[in-house]
Design an enzyme around this catalytic site. Structure first.
Site, PDB file in Angstrom:
ATOM      1  N   ASP A  48     -26.422  36.342  14.580  1.00 37.26           N
ATOM      2  CA  ASP A  48     -26.426  37.707  15.343  1.00 37.26           C
ATOM      3  C   ASP A  48     -25.120  38.300  15.395  1.00 37.26           C
ATOM      4  O   ASP A  48     -24.883  39.272  16.807  1.00 37.26           O
ATOM      5  CB  ASP A  48     -27.903  37.862  15.719  1.00 37.26           C
ATOM      6  CG  ASP A  48     -26.917  37.003  17.721  1.00 37.26           C
ATOM      7  OD1 ASP A  48     -25.895  36.421  17.210  1.00 37.26           O
ATOM      8  OD2 ASP A  48     -27.939  37.183  18.315  1.00 37.26           O
ATOM      9  N   CYS A  51     -24.027  34.465  18.583  1.00 43.55           N
ATOM     10  CA  CYS A  51     -24.015  33.287  18.663  1.00 43.55           C
ATOM     11  C   CYS A  51     -23.067  31.824  19.492  1.00 43.55           C
ATOM     12  O   CYS A  51     -23.465  30.974  20.080  1.00 43.55           O
ATOM     13  CB  CYS A  51     -23.693  32.075  17.392  1.00 43.55           C
ATOM     14  SG  CYS A  51     -22.566  32.449  16.180  1.00 43.55           S
ATOM     15  N   HIS A 205     -12.274  18.982  13.221  1.00 42.27           N
ATOM     16  CA  HIS A 205     -12.766  19.675  14.870  1.00 42.27           C
ATOM     17  C   HIS A 205     -11.261  19.547  15.522  1.00 42.27           C
ATOM     18  O   HIS A 205     -10.289  19.318  15.224  1.00 42.27           O
ATOM     19  CB  HIS A 205     -13.311  18.420  15.373  1.00 42.27           C
ATOM     20  CG  HIS A 205     -12.261  17.706  15.433  1.00 42.27           C
ATOM     21  ND1 HIS A 205     -12.775  16.055  15.240  1.00 42.27           N
ATOM     22  CD2 HIS A 205     -12.458  16.728  16.764  1.00 42.27           C
ATOM     23  CE1 HIS A 205     -12.052  15.157  15.832  1.00 42.27           C
ATOM     24  NE2 HIS A 205     -11.326  15.843  16.641  1.00 42.27           N
TER      25      HIS A 205
END
EC number: 3.4.19.12
Length: 234
Positions: A48, A51, A205
């Site tokens: 939405d 998050c 990452h």
């Protein structure tokens, strides 16, 4: 687990369960298999636009369950945040309700060490959205109070105030590295974001701040964040 089968944050499920999200995508399948060597479980969050904030808030508070010393240290930091907001020019009556919502859930974690109680709060739309709004305002305040640093990382055509007003504070606005950096530093939360894309490359990452030991792990894919759980190291 489809996004429609849960409210805002799902129950924890096996990391390999998300393989069926894209059964035809060979690269996605490979990367999730690789990810499963380091992470065992996942919680999905509603897509939405909120998050990241919801995932970070829930995941960090969950990591504090049963850790009284760390909870106390975090409470002390949270109690300082109204000063940060005031210093950034926010009026107290405009943020007090959101601060109270966040502080209440911190107190809940201190008194009740059950995952179910925390998950219930984050899956209540009203409570959860107030928590998210507080985290957005705190992120904005941190950026505003350190404008000289952050102005180097935003569009030259937009000043810090406009950036915060349009890109940080409104609900449903997605975030980028600037917001992640600001919120992680504002609350002293170290997190690691795992990036899964459709490029035929190795997984990568990023740790915020760099070289920190993460207490929160998030999975980022196609502008969406879910919560990851690292495998225990033996």
């Amino acid at each position: 687990m489809s996004e429609t089968s849960f409210n805002l944050i799902s129950e924890k499920c096996d990391i390999l369960s998300i393989l069926r999200d894209h059964p035809e995508n060979r690269i996605y399948q490979r990367k999730i298999q690789e990810l499963s060597k380091r992470f065992t479980s996942i919680r999905k969050t509603k897509g939405d636009g909120n998050c990241f904030y919801r995932a970070l808030g829930y995941s960090y508070l969950e990591s504090l369950l049963g850790k009284s010393r760390e909870i106390l240290k975090f409470k002390e930091r949270v109690l300082q945040t109204p000063n940060d907001l005031l210093a950034a020019g926010f009026e107290e009556h405009k943020f007090r309700n959101f601060f109270n919502a966040f502080y209440s859930v911190v107190e809940l974690v201190e008194k009740d060490s059950s995952v179910s109680s925390l998950l219930k709060v984050f899956n209540d739309q009203s409570s959860s959205d107030r928590i998210v709004q507080f985290l957005r305002l705190l992120t904005s305040a941190f950026i505003r109070n350190r404008a000289d640093f952050f102005r180097h990382f935003i569009d030259e055509e937009m000043d810090i105030k406009d950036f915060c007003t349009h890109e940080v504070e409104p609900m449903a606005m997605e975030c980028d590295h600037v917001q992640i950096t600001a919120l992680s530093q504002a609350l002293n939360i170290a997190l690691q974001v795992e990036y899964v894309d459709e490029m035929d490359t190795a997984l990568n990452h990023h740790v915020f701040p760099e070289a920190a030991i993460p207490s929160v792990y998030l999975l980022y894919k196609t502008s969406h964040y879910n919560i990851l759980y690292a495998a225990e190291k033996h």
